[in-house]
Write a protein that holds these residues in place. Structure first.
Motif, short mmCIF file in Angstrom:
data_model
loop_
_atom_site.label_atom_id
_atom_site.label_comp_id
_atom_site.label_asym_id
_atom_site.label_seq_id
_atom_site.Cartn_x
_atom_site.Cartn_y
_atom_site.Cartn_z
N GLU A 141 -63.80 -86.29 -11.63
CA GLU A 141 -65.15 -85.90 -10.72
C GLU A 141 -64.48 -85.20 -9.42
O GLU A 141 -64.99 -84.03 -9.22
CB GLU A 141 -65.90 -87.00 -10.67
N LYS A 142 -63.98 -85.86 -8.69
CA LYS A 142 -63.76 -85.32 -7.13
C LYS A 142 -61.95 -84.87 -7.38
O LYS A 142 -61.81 -84.05 -6.23
CB LYS A 142 -63.81 -86.48 -6.40
N GLY A 143 -61.38 -84.97 -8.02
CA GLY A 143 -60.01 -84.52 -8.00
C GLY A 143 -59.09 -85.70 -7.38
O GLY A 143 -59.63 -86.57 -6.70
N GLY A 144 -57.96 -85.60 -7.43
CA GLY A 144 -57.15 -86.51 -6.85
C GLY A 144 -56.86 -87.42 -7.57
O GLY A 144 -56.85 -87.52 -8.68
N PHE A 145 -56.52 -88.60 -6.93
CA PHE A 145 -56.21 -89.91 -7.63
C PHE A 145 -57.20 -90.73 -7.71
O PHE A 145 -57.82 -90.84 -6.80
CB PHE A 145 -54.75 -90.51 -7.05
N CYS A 403 -47.87 -90.73 -10.19
CA CYS A 403 -48.77 -89.56 -9.21
C CYS A 403 -47.95 -88.33 -9.10
O CYS A 403 -48.92 -87.39 -9.28
CB CYS A 403 -48.92 -90.19 -7.82
N PHE A 404 -46.79 -88.32 -9.23
CA PHE A 404 -45.95 -87.13 -9.15
C PHE A 404 -46.48 -86.26 -10.50
O PHE A 404 -46.64 -85.06 -10.37
CB PHE A 404 -44.73 -87.17 -9.06
N GLY A 405 -46.34 -86.92 -11.74
CA GLY A 405 -46.76 -86.43 -12.98
C GLY A 405 -48.04 -85.96 -12.93
O GLY A 405 -48.52 -84.68 -13.34
N ILE A 406 -49.02 -86.42 -12.40
CA ILE A 406 -50.44 -86.04 -12.52
C ILE A 406 -50.64 -85.13 -11.54
O ILE A 406 -51.39 -83.83 -11.99
CB ILE A 406 -51.35 -87.30 -11.88
N ARG A 409 -48.76 -81.72 -13.15
CA ARG A 409 -49.42 -81.11 -14.23
C ARG A 409 -50.84 -80.68 -13.79
O ARG A 409 -51.22 -79.48 -14.33
CB ARG A 409 -49.69 -82.18 -15.28
N ALA A 410 -51.44 -81.17 -12.58
CA ALA A 410 -52.63 -80.35 -12.09
C ALA A 410 -52.37 -79.14 -11.62
O ALA A 410 -53.06 -78.33 -10.87
CB ALA A 410 -53.14 -81.35 -11.27
N GLY A 411 -51.08 -78.73 -11.15
CA GLY A 411 -50.63 -77.66 -10.40
C GLY A 411 -50.76 -77.60 -8.77
O GLY A 411 -50.61 -76.59 -8.20
N ILE A 412 -51.04 -78.99 -8.26
CA ILE A 412 -51.23 -78.90 -6.72
C ILE A 412 -49.83 -78.72 -6.18
O ILE A 412 -50.00 -78.56 -4.84
CB ILE A 412 -52.01 -80.09 -6.38
#
Length: 531
Positions: A141-145, A403-406, A409-412
């Motif tokens: 919903e908000k993005g991030g972890f 966290c690195f994988g997420i 893949r999200a492109g941030i």
């Protein structure tokens, strides 16, 4: 795995965990009763937790456990400073810049989420029970972890390799029938759940979430069913598979304190303090009873025909009718409060020592000197060093990888240099505890260089044994100096090359000036001779 296999595996995991549950329950009951929800009753309420807390006459164990958890938290993952970096080995300047930027982005997003709250409660579970389970995923919903600390009473764990890290986690949980329909879809749940959703939408339905490594998977899979980590959710009563998905990395980290032999589970330091905590609680209870006698008094009375000891009540402004003043007398209780106070203080000190609270808490008194600070930091490093090693392997490393994988893949994290393709990174820890472990090496370097300088006054060649550049770079990293302050090797070499070139140009210019001056003087001599 189908629903029947998952249900059978869950039963096996429950039987393997059952012998340890009473120990964890006792540890929680003497420290943080509310964290033991599920071990004593199916779900502990605030009132039940308050009643259990009230049975703890002394709060030393709770306070010491909180101090130890806070000390580990501030030493491992401080929110006010970057506590990790990433290395791939022999990286170029572009690769180093991208890795440093990625580590900074990850650190900011980790602490911008609910990590600090979840991690602290997890460390309380580690101190009390010896392990915790932290689920890491992307916040849709908000993005991030998002970090979800699962109650350990509902988690059952296993390792696919003997002596390896936990990579199989089963979690029991409940949803209302309405929530189950919204999450899994009406067509995926059982007929009974569909009926409950219409008639009793708030009725609870039990599910199990099974996370385990797949024996066969596709590298770089895009479909969740082909990913290396399987995720299956089963409706327990109906034994129906309601969802099948997957993860690129293990989404649950399960760090442990001290392993139970022949088991994947562990116990925490409260386990070591449990005998003292029990004794202290019982001694404080007796001390309170003795205090009640000392305040209210204890009496002996004779049934003399006038005084009835069974009905007489002692209190202020009361007249007690008796045949004689000897018919009722106060008795000495025989309580030894001095011994009780000494024993209680000794037990409290023992508990605080076992849980390291006596060293981790700020000491009262005047400000410490630099030497005293160094000695105390070194002592804390020795106390927490072994614990830090296991937490680093089973907690920080898999968490950062997840966290690195997420994030990648999200492109941030942006586009990585092509030269990093296929290369695995390692985590470089920069936390206060990690830096304190290197303080002895920093002191050793300083002592070594100072000793060499003394000898160099007699024999200058002794300095050839020391790589001063590498010594300074190692000290800067060990002391936590920001990477932006320390120049790269390439920039350093360029500055030295420019300086050497400038010095060479200056020398050549000086030589030219001297040659011109000499030529001018020679010409003047020739003119003087001709005249």
């Amino acid at each position: 795995m189908n629903a029947d296999q998952i249900a059978k595996t869950l039963g096996t995991l429950k039987s393997l965990r059952l012998p340890h549950e009473s120990v964890w329950r006792d540890c929680f009951d003497h420290s943080y009763p509310i964290r033991g929800s599920g071990f004593c009753t199916e779900q502990i309420s605030a009132i039940e937790a308050q009643m259990r807390k009230a049975r703890m006459i002394d709060g030393t164990t709770t306070d010491a456990a909180r101090i130890l958890s806070s000390g580990i938290m501030s030493g491992l993952t401080p929110a006010n400073s970057l506590w990790f970096g990433m290395d791939v080995g022999q990286e170029t300047e572009d690769e180093r810049r991208w890795l440093d930027d990625s580590a900074d982005i990850l650190w900011q997003n980790i602490h911008a989420s609910n990590f600090d709250a979840a991690a602290f409660e997890g460390l309380i579970d580690v101190v009390c029970a010896g392990w915790f389970a932290l689920y890491i995923d992307q916040d849709m919903e908000k993005g991030g972890f998002t970090f979800d600390l699962w109650p350990i009473a509902s988690v059952y764990a296993s390792a696919s390799k003997a002596g390896g890290k936990i990579d199989t986690v089963y979690r029991e949980y409940k949803l209302t029938a309405e929530q189950a329909i919204n999450e899994f879809g009406e067509e995926n749940v059982s007929d009974n759940t569909r009926k409950l959703a219409k008639d009793k939408p708030q009725e609870m339905v039990q599910f199990v979430h099974a996370i385990y490594p797949r024996t066969t998977h596709m590298v770089g899979a895009r479909l969740a069913k082909n990913m290396p980590i399987a995720s299956c959710k089963v409706e327990v009563e109906a034994k129906k598979l309601v969802s099948e998905s997957g993860y690129h990395e293990m989404p649950v980290v399960v760090p442990r304190w001290m392993m139970i032999p022949d088991s994947v589970y562990a116990v925490g330091p409260v386990f070591d303090a449990l005998p003292d905590a029990r004794t202290l609680n019982e001694l404080c209870r007796m001390d309170l009873a003795a205090g009640d006698l000392a305040i209210a008094g204890m009496w002996i009375a004779e049934d003399d025909g006038v005084l009835n000891p069974r009905t007489v009540k002692v209190g202020p402004r009361k007249i007690i009718v008796a045949n004689s003043v000897d018919s009722m007398k106060p008795l000495q209780s025989g309580s030894n409060f001095q011994y009780a106070e000494t024993k209680i203080a000794r037990l409290q000190g023992s508990i605080r020592k076992i849980l390291m609270a006596d060293q981790l808490q700020a000491q009262d008194g005047p400000a410490m000197t630099a030497t005293e600070v160094h000695v105390r930091v070194n002592l804390i490093r020795q106390l927490l060093g072994p614990v830090y090693g296991r937490l680093q392997t089973e907690y920080l490393q898999p968490m950062i990888e997840r966290c690195f994988g997420i994030a990648y893949r999200a492109g941030i994290l942006g586009v990585a240099p092509e030269s990093l393709a296929g290369r695995n990174f390692t985590v470089r820890y920069l936390s206060p505890l990690a830096r304190s472990q290197k303080l002895e090496e920093v002191s050793a370097i300083d002592t070594f260089i100072q000793g060499a300088l003394v000898i160099a006054a007699v024999d200058p060649t002794v300095m050839d044994n020391i790589d001063m550049d590498e010594a300074q770079r190692f000290k800067g990293e060990a002391l936590g100096v920001p990477g932006s302050v320390i120049r790269s090797s390439a920039d350093r070499d360029k500055i030295r090359a420019d300086r050497a070139q400038a010095q060479q140009d200056a020398m050549e210019q000086q030589q030219q000036q001297m040659m011109m001056q000499q030529a001018g003087e020679a010409a003047m001599k020739q003119q003087g001779a001709a005249a």
